[in-house]
Design an enzyme around this catalytic site. Structure first.
Site, PDB file in Angstrom:
ATOM      1  N   TYR A 135       0.840  -1.198   0.000  1.00  0.00           N
ATOM      2  CA  TYR A 135       0.000   0.000   0.000  1.00  0.00           C
ATOM      3  C   TYR A 135       0.879   1.253   0.000  1.00  0.00           C
ATOM      4  O   TYR A 135       0.665   2.173  -0.799  1.00  0.00           O
ATOM      5  CB  TYR A 135      -0.916  -0.020   1.214  1.00  0.00           C
ATOM      6  CG  TYR A 135      -1.676   1.266   1.442  1.00  0.00           C
ATOM      7  CD1 TYR A 135      -2.736   1.627   0.618  1.00  0.00           C
ATOM      8  CD2 TYR A 135      -1.330   2.125   2.482  1.00  0.00           C
ATOM      9  CE1 TYR A 135      -3.429   2.802   0.820  1.00  0.00           C
ATOM     10  CE2 TYR A 135      -2.027   3.303   2.697  1.00  0.00           C
ATOM     11  CZ  TYR A 135      -3.070   3.648   1.863  1.00  0.00           C
ATOM     12  OH  TYR A 135      -3.757   4.813   2.069  1.00  0.00           O
ATOM     13  N   ARG A 173      -0.394   5.413  19.127  1.00  0.00           N
ATOM     14  CA  ARG A 173       0.190   5.869  17.865  1.00  0.00           C
ATOM     15  C   ARG A 173      -0.602   7.030  17.284  1.00  0.00           C
ATOM     16  O   ARG A 173      -0.031   7.976  16.722  1.00  0.00           O
ATOM     17  CB  ARG A 173       0.253   4.713  16.863  1.00  0.00           C
ATOM     18  CG  ARG A 173       0.795   5.107  15.488  1.00  0.00           C
ATOM     19  CD  ARG A 173       0.921   3.908  14.548  1.00  0.00           C
ATOM     20  NE  ARG A 173       1.342   4.345  13.228  1.00  0.00           N
ATOM     21  CZ  ARG A 173       0.509   4.705  12.253  1.00  0.00           C
ATOM     22  NH1 ARG A 173      -0.799   4.668  12.464  1.00  0.00           N
ATOM     23  NH2 ARG A 173       0.972   5.100  11.071  1.00  0.00           N
TER      24      ARG A 173
END
Length: 266
Positions: A135, A173
């Site tokens: 990706y 994150r």
């Protein structure tokens, strides 16, 4: 703009939120996706289109004045699926824009273009690409293709290295990567309204205290995000960051995209 803006990937999570916002600001919109959209709004036209079909893409693009290219495979997947949607599809969009004299494109790139940089490293528009999966590779291709079409054909393309654009951060994150929806919208508006765009790389993240990214080297777009993920930190990390910093998904900016299928032994 005499013709409507084209939004590819309009049935996706971001596209679904953006559709009414874009209509409110620009009055008309072509929404496109391979999946159907049935809840059309006043001023909105739907075109069902597989981005791998170059003829269909050119026919669709010819109806527009500018393109917000959010369509394609949005997560890590086997290469051939990513190749069809993100590599061939992005080529078809850029080529159709060139053939139809459409100059301005906002390309939804991704932070996964630079995912294998460590979280201790601050990045800017000139940092080397280090994709963290197929990706990410497809988005790196899109950025390089954008550079080519700007230099060779005079298009104007902003590549947005979007972080995590969701209603609110869900994990540690995200405190570094979060892009609030309203900040995304203001970024798109800044790209569409800039007097000149050229080739631009912009990190799509809110004004997060913990950000890894620096937009000071942008050349043409003036954008100041307003939200900050830090207001979620106490809830997400009530005892501070207890994660193992040597974990691949923690050590590198791409998070779980880096650890997926990771098999290095050193």
């Amino acid at each position: 703009m005499t013709k409507p803006i084209l939004l590819t990937g309009a049935a996706g999570g971001l596209g679904s939120w953006l559709r009414p916002q874009l209509l409110a600001r620009y009055g008309s919109l072509i929404s496109s996706d391979v999946a159907p959209i049935t809840d059309l709004l006043p001023g909105e036209t739907f075109v069902q289109c597989d981005l791998a079909d170059g003829v269909a893409v050119e026919r669709m693009v010819a109806q527009s004045s500018a393109i917000l290219h959010f369509g394609g495979q949005s997560i890590e997947a086997p290469f051939h699926r990513v190749m069809s949607a993100n590599i061939l599809g992005t080529y078809n969009v850029f080529e159709a824009a060139k053939l139809n004299g459409i100059k301005r494109i906002v390309f939804a790139s991704s932070n996964h273009v630079i995912g294998f940089h460590e979280t201790s490293t601050k990045l800017d528009a000139e940092s080397v690409m280090k994709p963290d999966g197929f990706y990410g590779v497809s988005k790196a291709f899109g950025e390089n293709l954008a550079s080519l079409y700007v230099d060779k054909h005079g298009l104007e393309i902003a590549c947005l290295r979007i972080g995590t654009s969701i209603p609110e951060p869900k994990d540690a994150r995200h405190l570094s990567t979060w892009l609030a929806y309203e900040d995304l919208l203001s970024l798109l508006e800044a790209c569409l309204s800039a007097p000149k765009l050229g080739f631009e790389i912009i990190y799509g993240a809110s004004a997060n205290d913990r950000t890894w990214w620096d937009n000071s080297k942008t050349k043409y777009v003036t954008w100041t995000p307003k939200d900050n993920s830090e207001r979620f930190a106490a809830t997400l990390l009530p005892n501070g960051d207890q994660r193992d910093q040597s974990d691949i998904a923690v050590r590198f900016q791409g998070g779980p995209f880096c650890s997926q299928n990771y098999d290095r032994k050193d």
